[in-house]
Write a protein that holds these residues in place. Sequence first.
Motif, short mmCIF file in Angstrom:
data_model
loop_
_atom_site.label_atom_id
_atom_site.label_comp_id
_atom_site.label_asym_id
_atom_site.label_seq_id
_atom_site.Cartn_x
_atom_site.Cartn_y
_atom_site.Cartn_z
N ASP A 45 -27.73 22.70 30.51
CA ASP A 45 -27.59 21.32 31.00
C ASP A 45 -28.75 20.44 30.52
O ASP A 45 -28.53 19.35 30.01
CB ASP A 45 -27.52 21.30 32.52
CG ASP A 45 -26.25 21.90 33.07
OD1 ASP A 45 -25.30 22.14 32.28
OD2 ASP A 45 -26.19 22.15 34.29
N GLY A 46 -29.96 20.93 30.69
CA GLY A 46 -31.13 20.14 30.30
C GLY A 46 -31.18 19.89 28.81
O GLY A 46 -31.50 18.77 28.35
N THR A 47 -30.82 20.88 28.03
CA THR A 47 -30.85 20.74 26.58
C THR A 47 -29.75 19.79 26.10
O THR A 47 -29.98 18.96 25.22
CB THR A 47 -30.70 22.13 25.93
OG1 THR A 47 -31.72 22.98 26.44
CG2 THR A 47 -30.83 22.06 24.44
N CYS A 50 -30.73 16.20 26.65
CA CYS A 50 -31.63 15.71 25.60
C CYS A 50 -30.83 15.22 24.40
O CYS A 50 -31.14 14.17 23.82
CB CYS A 50 -32.62 16.79 25.18
SG CYS A 50 -33.85 17.18 26.43
N GLY A 51 -29.80 15.96 24.02
CA GLY A 51 -28.95 15.53 22.92
C GLY A 51 -28.20 14.24 23.26
O GLY A 51 -28.08 13.34 22.42
N LEU A 52 -27.72 14.14 24.48
CA LEU A 52 -27.01 12.92 24.90
C LEU A 52 -27.94 11.71 24.93
O LEU A 52 -27.53 10.60 24.57
CB LEU A 52 -26.37 13.13 26.27
CG LEU A 52 -25.20 14.12 26.28
CD1 LEU A 52 -24.77 14.40 27.72
CD2 LEU A 52 -24.05 13.62 25.44
N LEU A 53 -29.18 11.93 25.33
CA LEU A 53 -30.15 10.83 25.32
C LEU A 53 -30.40 10.34 23.89
O LEU A 53 -30.52 9.14 23.63
CB LEU A 53 -31.46 11.25 25.98
CG LEU A 53 -31.38 11.42 27.50
CD1 LEU A 53 -32.68 12.04 28.03
CD2 LEU A 53 -31.10 10.10 28.19
N LEU A 74 -28.39 12.37 13.92
CA LEU A 74 -28.81 13.65 13.35
C LEU A 74 -29.89 14.31 14.20
O LEU A 74 -29.97 15.54 14.29
CB LEU A 74 -29.30 13.46 11.92
CG LEU A 74 -28.22 13.14 10.90
CD1 LEU A 74 -28.84 12.85 9.54
CD2 LEU A 74 -27.21 14.26 10.81
N ALA A 75 -30.72 13.50 14.84
CA ALA A 75 -31.78 14.05 15.70
C ALA A 75 -31.19 14.74 16.94
O ALA A 75 -31.85 15.59 17.54
CB ALA A 75 -32.74 12.95 16.11
N PHE A 80 -28.05 19.99 20.60
CA PHE A 80 -26.73 20.57 20.87
C PHE A 80 -26.63 22.00 20.34
O PHE A 80 -26.02 22.86 20.98
CB PHE A 80 -25.62 19.68 20.32
CG PHE A 80 -25.49 18.38 21.06
CD1 PHE A 80 -25.31 18.36 22.43
CD2 PHE A 80 -25.57 17.17 20.40
CE1 PHE A 80 -25.20 17.16 23.13
CE2 PHE A 80 -25.46 15.97 21.07
CZ PHE A 80 -25.28 15.96 22.44
N ALA A 81 -27.23 22.27 19.20
CA ALA A 81 -27.24 23.64 18.66
C ALA A 81 -28.00 24.57 19.61
O ALA A 81 -27.57 25.71 19.85
CB ALA A 81 -27.88 23.65 17.27
N HIS A 82 -29.10 24.09 20.16
CA HIS A 82 -29.89 24.85 21.12
C HIS A 82 -29.04 25.12 22.37
O HIS A 82 -29.03 26.25 22.90
CB HIS A 82 -31.15 24.07 21.45
CG HIS A 82 -32.12 24.75 22.34
ND1 HIS A 82 -33.12 24.06 22.95
CD2 HIS A 82 -32.26 26.02 22.75
CE1 HIS A 82 -33.85 24.89 23.68
NE2 HIS A 82 -33.34 26.10 23.59
#
Length: 92
Positions: A45-47, A50-53, A74-75, A80-82
């Motif tokens: 969820d936390g990771t 971060c991607g959504l932000l 791209l950042a 999302f991979a994590h």
Amino acid sequence: MGLVSAGGEVAARWLADPAECAALVLELMAGGELGVDEALDAAVDGTAVCGLLALGKARTAAIADPSAAAELCLAAVPHFAHAVALASADLG
């Protein structure tokens, strides 16, 4: 250790050393603090957030500079991979 802090710690340790991450999750489970699924879910969820932000920043930047928005998209990919790696981990 609370659920949110455990999720953050699990996610950070996964990047550094997945075996150390597995040891932390098993330690949390043995201590009765959290289950394996709870710790991994919190980390995912936390990771993912971060991607959504990062994507939210891209959306804002797209109006002024589409090229910068593409870079921000791209950042978001490593986050999302994590999250996918954590979601597919089999530590139980």
